[in-house]
Design an enzyme around this catalytic site. Structure first.
Site, PDB file in Angstrom:
ATOM      1  N   TYR A  48     -10.232  14.444  -6.127  1.00  0.00           N
ATOM      2  CA  TYR A  48      -9.291  14.106  -7.195  1.00  0.00           C
ATOM      3  C   TYR A  48      -8.545  15.350  -7.665  1.00  0.00           C
ATOM      4  O   TYR A  48      -7.310  15.330  -7.810  1.00  0.00           O
ATOM      5  CB  TYR A  48     -10.042  13.460  -8.356  1.00  0.00           C
ATOM      6  CG  TYR A  48      -9.138  12.956  -9.455  1.00  0.00           C
ATOM      7  CD1 TYR A  48      -8.450  11.753  -9.300  1.00  0.00           C
ATOM      8  CD2 TYR A  48      -8.966  13.665 -10.643  1.00  0.00           C
ATOM      9  CE1 TYR A  48      -7.606  11.280 -10.304  1.00  0.00           C
ATOM     10  CE2 TYR A  48      -8.131  13.206 -11.637  1.00  0.00           C
ATOM     11  CZ  TYR A  48      -7.460  12.011 -11.468  1.00  0.00           C
ATOM     12  OH  TYR A  48      -6.619  11.547 -12.458  1.00  0.00           O
ATOM     13  N   ASN A  75       2.456   6.343 -10.043  1.00  0.00           N
ATOM     14  CA  ASN A  75       1.217   6.304 -10.809  1.00  0.00           C
ATOM     15  C   ASN A  75       0.002   5.948  -9.961  1.00  0.00           C
ATOM     16  O   ASN A  75      -1.122   6.265 -10.352  1.00  0.00           O
ATOM     17  CB  ASN A  75       1.363   5.271 -11.936  1.00  0.00           C
ATOM     18  CG  ASN A  75       0.034   4.887 -12.540  1.00  0.00           C
ATOM     19  OD1 ASN A  75      -0.558   5.641 -13.297  1.00  0.00           O
ATOM     20  ND2 ASN A  75      -0.469   3.702 -12.178  1.00  0.00           N
ATOM     21  N   ASP A  80       0.864  -1.182   0.000  1.00  0.00           N
ATOM     22  CA  ASP A  80       0.000   0.000   0.000  1.00  0.00           C
ATOM     23  C   ASP A  80       0.902   1.234   0.000  1.00  0.00           C
ATOM     24  O   ASP A  80       1.722   1.400   0.907  1.00  0.00           O
ATOM     25  CB  ASP A  80      -0.888  -0.029   1.249  1.00  0.00           C
ATOM     26  CG  ASP A  80      -1.847   1.146   1.345  1.00  0.00           C
ATOM     27  OD1 ASP A  80      -1.738   2.084   0.534  1.00  0.00           O
ATOM     28  OD2 ASP A  80      -2.697   1.130   2.257  1.00  0.00           O
ATOM     29  N   VAL A  81       0.753   2.100  -0.992  1.00  0.00           N
ATOM     30  CA  VAL A  81       1.641   3.260  -1.097  1.00  0.00           C
ATOM     31  C   VAL A  81       1.468   4.238   0.051  1.00  0.00           C
ATOM     32  O   VAL A  81       2.312   5.129   0.234  1.00  0.00           O
ATOM     33  CB  VAL A  81       1.469   4.007  -2.445  1.00  0.00           C
ATOM     34  CG1 VAL A  81       1.889   3.139  -3.614  1.00  0.00           C
ATOM     35  CG2 VAL A  81       0.028   4.511  -2.612  1.00  0.00           C
TER      36      VAL A  81
END
Length: 298
Positions: free
Chosen positions: A159, A95, A68-69
């Site tokens: 976003y 990304n 998990d980033v």
């Protein structure tokens, strides 16, 4: 037609490249293109089955790690494993990203916050984990941003905020790391044919908003062509890459975008709302559902 000069110019041969969010979409296509150009690819993501399938399908295979980033310690461990298995990465493509849509006032605070955590905080954790390698290799870090970084859209507040944040973060890294020989690039993407965008089109509010955008801005672009532009930028250590290329022309006029979007929204949102309800979408696409599953299991 590829020229003989282009065929000879293969700076990625033998280089280690890390791609986050590599299980599908832009990440998978970019990893595939990097492998085709001779890089040794490390795939990072949080769907082990999908990562393994991508790894097996790449030219020469690839290594993959489930992580998990947004997990600082997990990303540090993964960076150490990549280094021990493959060598120090010379390329990192940040990304990994998710999205949700709908009116801000009706959005789920947990989903809204998670978009910021994955897209912005996750990018910073990725950069921090691999920064020693990039300094050692005088490498290149590519941050995936979006047209949303230049001109925000209604109904996509998390976003847009996250992509504006990663743009600013990448600009900071460019200035901070230039004297260390580390290149930093920002990728501005428009609508790309991924499951996240296809899922967005299933929600009336997002489908209608895209339909009311100017023709070039609402077009959906093939993921393979987007990945080709990204890897071309990696090979040239470009400070910015635009996919599609016409997005470059927006940069000089980006200060005009907020009032233009507000004017358009003031006219169009009531017309759309007269026939459709504006509901929160939750996290979009397979990646969004995977993220929910990951956190539920954790």
């Amino acid at each position: 037609m590829v020229s003989s000069r282009q065929q000879r110019y293969r700076p990625l041969v033998g280089r280690v490249a890390v791609v986050t969010g590599a299980a599908r979409g832009v990440g998978e296509a970019t990893a595939r293109r990097l492998a085709e150009r001779g890089a040794t690819v490390a795939l990072l993501g949080h769907n082990a089955r999908a990562l393994e399938a991508v790894a097996r399908s790449l030219p020469g295979g690839a290594c993959w790690w489930e992580v998990d980033v947004t997990d600082d310690a997990g990303m540090d461990r993964t960076a150490a494993l990549v280094r021990a298995r493959l060598g120090a990465p010379a390329v990192v493509v940040a990304n990994a990203g998710i999205a949700e849509g709908g009116p801000f006032g009706e959005s789920d605070p947990v989903s809204w916050r998670r978009v910021i955590e994955v897209n912005l905080v996750g990018s910073s954790i990725t950069a921090r984990a691999f920064l020693p390698d990039l300094i050692a290799t005088r490498g290149y870090y590519l941050q995936i941003a979006s047209l949303a970084a230049m001109g925000s859209s209604p109904m996509m507040s998390a976003y847009c905020a996250s992509k504006a944040g990663v743009e600013s973060f990448a600009h900071t890294l460019q200035a901070e790391l230039a004297h260390r020989g580390v290149g930093v690039g920002i990728a501005y993407l428009n609508w790309t044919d991924t499951d996240m965008i296809r899922d967005a089109d299933q929600h009336t509010v997002l489908r209608e908003l895209r339909a009311h955008m100017p023709l070039p801005a609402r077009k959906v672009y093939p993921v393979a062509s987007v990945a080709a532009r990204l890897v071309h930028a990696v090979e040239r250590r470009s400070p910015a890459v635009y996919a599609p290329a016409w997005l470059r022309t927006v940069q000089p006029f980006r200060a005009l975008l907020p009032p233009m979007v507000t004017r358009l929204s003031r006219a169009e949102l009531p017309r759309i709302e007269a026939h459709h309800t504006f509901d929160a979408t939750g996290l979009l696409g397979v990646g969004g559902r995977d993220d929910v599953t990951l956190r539920t299991e954790s």
